[in-house]
Design a protein around this motif. Sequence first.
Motif, PDB file in Angstrom:
ATOM      1  N   ASP A   1       0.814  -1.220   0.000  1.00  0.00           N
ATOM      2  CA  ASP A   1       0.000   0.000   0.000  1.00  0.00           C
ATOM      3  C   ASP A   1       0.849   1.272   0.000  1.00  0.00           C
ATOM      4  OD1 ASP A   1      -2.288  -1.450  -0.088  1.00  0.00           O
ATOM      5  OD2 ASP A   1      -2.632  -1.435   2.083  1.00  0.00           O
ATOM      6  N   ASN A   2       1.990   1.242   0.715  1.00  0.00           N
ATOM      7  CA  ASN A   2       2.819   2.457   0.769  1.00  0.00           C
ATOM      8  C   ASN A   2       3.336   2.818  -0.623  1.00  0.00           C
ATOM      9  OD1 ASN A   2       2.479   2.535   3.479  1.00  0.00           O
ATOM     10  ND2 ASN A   2       4.410   1.501   3.950  1.00  0.00           N
ATOM     11  N   LEU A   3       3.894   1.809  -1.291  1.00  0.00           N
ATOM     12  CA  LEU A   3       4.413   2.050  -2.639  1.00  0.00           C
ATOM     13  C   LEU A   3       3.274   2.434  -3.587  1.00  0.00           C
ATOM     14  CD1 LEU A   3       6.945   1.959  -4.424  1.00  0.00           C
ATOM     15  CD2 LEU A   3       6.489  -0.454  -4.862  1.00  0.00           C
ATOM     16  N   ASN A   4       2.145   1.751  -3.435  1.00  0.00           N
ATOM     17  CA  ASN A   4       0.995   2.025  -4.296  1.00  0.00           C
ATOM     18  C   ASN A   4       0.588   3.499  -4.227  1.00  0.00           C
ATOM     19  OD1 ASN A   4      -0.859   0.927  -6.168  1.00  0.00           O
ATOM     20  ND2 ASN A   4      -2.475   0.895  -4.618  1.00  0.00           N
ATOM     21  N   SER A   5       0.606   4.042  -3.005  1.00  0.00           N
ATOM     22  CA  SER A   5       0.151   5.438  -2.858  1.00  0.00           C
ATOM     23  C   SER A   5       1.125   6.407  -3.547  1.00  0.00           C
ATOM     24  CB  SER A   5       0.003   5.785  -1.379  1.00  0.00           C
ATOM     25  OG  SER A   5       1.282   5.782  -0.778  1.00  0.00           O
ATOM     26  N   GLN A   6       2.349   5.979  -3.763  1.00  0.00           N
ATOM     27  CA  GLN A   6       3.336   6.864  -4.392  1.00  0.00           C
ATOM     28  C   GLN A   6       3.404   6.714  -5.907  1.00  0.00           C
ATOM     29  OE1 GLN A   6       5.638   9.096  -2.756  1.00  0.00           O
ATOM     30  NE2 GLN A   6       4.104   8.769  -1.173  1.00  0.00           N
ATOM     31  N   ILE A   7       3.117   5.497  -6.415  1.00  0.00           N
ATOM     32  CA  ILE A   7       3.393   5.291  -7.854  1.00  0.00           C
ATOM     33  C   ILE A   7       2.168   4.938  -8.696  1.00  0.00           C
ATOM     34  CG2 ILE A   7       5.801   4.586  -7.409  1.00  0.00           C
ATOM     35  CD1 ILE A   7       4.992   1.686  -7.947  1.00  0.00           C
ATOM     36  N   ASN A   8       1.017   4.760  -8.040  1.00  0.00           N
ATOM     37  CA  ASN A   8      -0.149   4.331  -8.820  1.00  0.00           C
ATOM     38  C   ASN A   8      -1.132   5.489  -9.004  1.00  0.00           C
ATOM     39  OD1 ASN A   8      -2.356   3.116  -9.949  1.00  0.00           O
ATOM     40  ND2 ASN A   8      -2.680   1.629  -8.312  1.00  0.00           N
ATOM     41  N   PHE A   9      -1.221   5.990 -10.232  1.00  0.00           N
ATOM     42  CA  PHE A   9      -2.167   7.091 -10.508  1.00  0.00           C
ATOM     43  C   PHE A   9      -3.297   6.619 -11.416  1.00  0.00           C
ATOM     44  CE2 PHE A   9       1.993   8.894  -9.596  1.00  0.00           C
ATOM     45  CZ  PHE A   9       1.666   9.662  -8.472  1.00  0.00           C
ATOM     46  N   ILE A  10      -3.439   5.308 -11.487  1.00  0.00           N
ATOM     47  CA  ILE A  10      -4.413   4.752 -12.430  1.00  0.00           C
ATOM     48  C   ILE A  10      -5.525   3.985 -11.705  1.00  0.00           C
ATOM     49  CG2 ILE A  10      -3.100   2.571 -12.860  1.00  0.00           C
ATOM     50  CD1 ILE A  10      -4.362   4.611 -15.718  1.00  0.00           C
ATOM     51  N   GLY A  11      -5.306   3.732 -10.393  1.00  0.00           N
ATOM     52  CA  GLY A  11      -6.332   3.047  -9.591  1.00  0.00           C
ATOM     53  C   GLY A  11      -6.008   1.584  -9.357  1.00  0.00           C
ATOM     54  N   GLY A  12      -6.616   1.030  -8.287  1.00  0.00           N
ATOM     55  CA  GLY A  12      -6.415  -0.384  -7.977  1.00  0.00           C
ATOM     56  C   GLY A  12      -5.373  -0.602  -6.896  1.00  0.00           C
ATOM     57  N   SER A  13      -5.163  -1.876  -6.556  1.00  0.00           N
ATOM     58  CA  SER A  13      -4.228  -2.236  -5.478  1.00  0.00           C
ATOM     59  C   SER A  13      -2.980  -2.877  -6.050  1.00  0.00           C
ATOM     60  CB  SER A  13      -4.889  -3.242  -4.529  1.00  0.00           C
ATOM     61  OG  SER A  13      -6.103  -2.703  -4.073  1.00  0.00           O
ATOM     62  N   LEU A  14      -1.865  -2.604  -5.364  1.00  0.00           N
ATOM     63  CA  LEU A  14      -0.581  -3.148  -5.825  1.00  0.00           C
ATOM     64  C   LEU A  14      -0.113  -4.270  -4.904  1.00  0.00           C
ATOM     65  CD1 LEU A  14       2.106  -3.105  -7.464  1.00  0.00           C
ATOM     66  CD2 LEU A  14       2.885  -1.275  -5.941  1.00  0.00           C
ATOM     67  N   PHE A  15       0.298  -5.368  -5.531  1.00  0.00           N
ATOM     68  CA  PHE A  15       0.923  -6.471  -4.804  1.00  0.00           C
ATOM     69  C   PHE A  15       2.294  -6.732  -5.420  1.00  0.00           C
ATOM     70  CE2 PHE A  15      -3.434  -6.941  -3.721  1.00  0.00           C
ATOM     71  CZ  PHE A  15      -3.487  -7.621  -2.508  1.00  0.00           C
ATOM     72  N   LEU A  16       3.200  -7.230  -4.590  1.00  0.00           N
ATOM     73  CA  LEU A  16       4.535  -7.583  -5.082  1.00  0.00           C
ATOM     74  C   LEU A  16       4.672  -9.092  -4.996  1.00  0.00           C
ATOM     75  CD1 LEU A  16       6.440  -4.856  -3.026  1.00  0.00           C
ATOM     76  CD2 LEU A  16       5.748  -4.709  -5.433  1.00  0.00           C
ATOM     77  N   LYS A  17       5.039  -9.711  -6.095  1.00  0.00           N
ATOM     78  CA  LYS A  17       5.332 -11.151  -6.057  1.00  0.00           C
ATOM     79  C   LYS A  17       6.825 -11.239  -5.781  1.00  0.00           C
ATOM     80  CE  LYS A  17       4.712 -15.598  -6.667  1.00  0.00           C
ATOM     81  NZ  LYS A  17       4.506 -16.352  -5.428  1.00  0.00           N
ATOM     82  N   THR A  18       7.165 -11.707  -4.574  1.00  0.00           N
ATOM     83  CA  THR A  18       8.530 -11.514  -4.092  1.00  0.00           C
ATOM     84  C   THR A  18       9.478 -12.672  -4.441  1.00  0.00           C
ATOM     85  OG1 THR A  18       7.836 -12.332  -1.923  1.00  0.00           O
ATOM     86  CG2 THR A  18       7.869  -9.941  -2.231  1.00  0.00           C
ATOM     87  N   ASP A  19       9.636 -12.907  -5.742  1.00  0.00           N
ATOM     88  CA  ASP A  19      10.610 -13.925  -6.170  1.00  0.00           C
ATOM     89  C   ASP A  19      12.041 -13.473  -5.892  1.00  0.00           C
ATOM     90  OD1 ASP A  19       8.685 -15.670  -6.978  1.00  0.00           O
ATOM     91  OD2 ASP A  19       9.174 -15.602  -9.116  1.00  0.00           O
ATOM     92  N   ASN A  20      12.212 -12.200  -5.539  1.00  0.00           N
ATOM     93  CA  ASN A  20      13.534 -11.753  -5.072  1.00  0.00           C
ATOM     94  C   ASN A  20      13.942 -12.553  -3.835  1.00  0.00           C
ATOM     95  OD1 ASN A  20      11.271 -10.170  -3.963  1.00  0.00           O
ATOM     96  ND2 ASN A  20      12.826  -9.274  -2.652  1.00  0.00           N
TER      97      ASN A  20
END
Length: 446
Positions: free
Chosen positions: A78-97
Amino acid sequence: MRKLNITESDLKDIQQCKPLTWLNTAYQNTQAAPVKPKSKALYEAQNRLQRFAPLLAELFPELEHSKGLIESPLVRADNLNSQINFIGGSLFLKTDNDLPVAGSIKARGGIHEVLCFAQALGLKQGLIHENDTSFLNLGSADAKKLFNKYTIIVGSTGNLGLSIGVIGSALGFKTVVHMSSDAKQWKKQRLRSRGVTVIEHQADYAVAVDAGRKEAQASAFKYFVDDERSPELFMGYAVAALRLKEQLSAAARIVDAKHPLFVYLPAGVGGAPGGITFGLKLLFGDHVHCFFAEPIQAPCMLLGMAGEPNSPPTSIYELGLNIDTDADGLAVGTASQWVCDATRDLLAGVFTATDEKLYEQLYLLNTLENIKVEPSSAIACLGMHMLNTEKGKAYLTAHKLHDSMEDSTHIAWLTGGSFVPKEEYNSYLNKAKFIHEQFLTQSMSL
Ligand SMILES: Cc1ncc(COP(=O)(O)O)c(C=O)c1O
């Protein structure tokens, strides 16, 4: 140059190393994808990994709690989403790192292919049987003695070599990794410390792969893992889609016409993102939209996907580009024709980015989500920015998606990073911080 389905202006941007979004005109056109991987092979790969799980848990203590399954968490950001998403929706990270055993997206495919080979040898020698529910016996002294007669060879920019080297040596195979000039020193050291032979090439990835292929031709006791055309690698990567489906459902994320799923995948030669795209399209059909991400200096999958079916992909060198990027995992000049011909109808598009932009994402991932990735990975986080460009919006319009964006799910597929040594990561982070501060200064002075 061969025919490319690219506009003059996009072609010019590629040649001038300007970032761009390319929408795939062959998307949903099954004629454009003459290679037809079978869904049955995906479920067979899943079943194989299940039967090997008890042995993997024994070989790798870090897999004890997952009972031998090599999987990474899906993390809400959610923190990253609020900074980089200007198109709407929720961001998830698939952490294969953080993918255990090999620390990158290349683990699933590489390990799956070595297990296919071990299974075939074990069946032939009667060490295991077709109906066995577990292949634990392939960890026995007899199996090790058998595997030690064989050498597994692979060409790599680094991470595939790590995954093949780690599983190959754990099972008792001799392993040889041909590394391209882009491969990082620490990856070579890590392999050598496990007894893997590393051959360094002062040339690009295609040369390293070719050298491995030639070495393997000479003997029946040599097995080549061909990153440029391997259904076994591809299906190993594709298994991630089955796992992701379960994770989305556990996170109560619906995927349907009103809840689209967008997935952004860093691409090198194409096997890992291609396999995952194949699996996701099989499971979610038109409701999932897969985009590949590449550095401006190495848009080989863009050129491959924009090419004609059944013809060799145009290399980046033909357009006058020369790979010069810190995204070493994506430093590939020519795409896999096999992957392009298998997935051309499944891919929504490709976007490219400068190293500066991906460093900025590396910084944001660290500061907002406390996630450490290598530069290749960070490019995935630019997907939502891409959707907010003119081309991205044109895609949303063409697929009638604008009204569903608030309920959309975005997945940035983080592909590598947990094994990066601390000092190396800190130098990435310092560079990223510097770039981030420069962007801030520039935007304040506008
Ligand atoms: C960190 C990372 N991300 C993405 C990729 C891309 O995978 P592929 O080359 O199969 O397209 C690689 C490949 O080595 C990688 O190392």
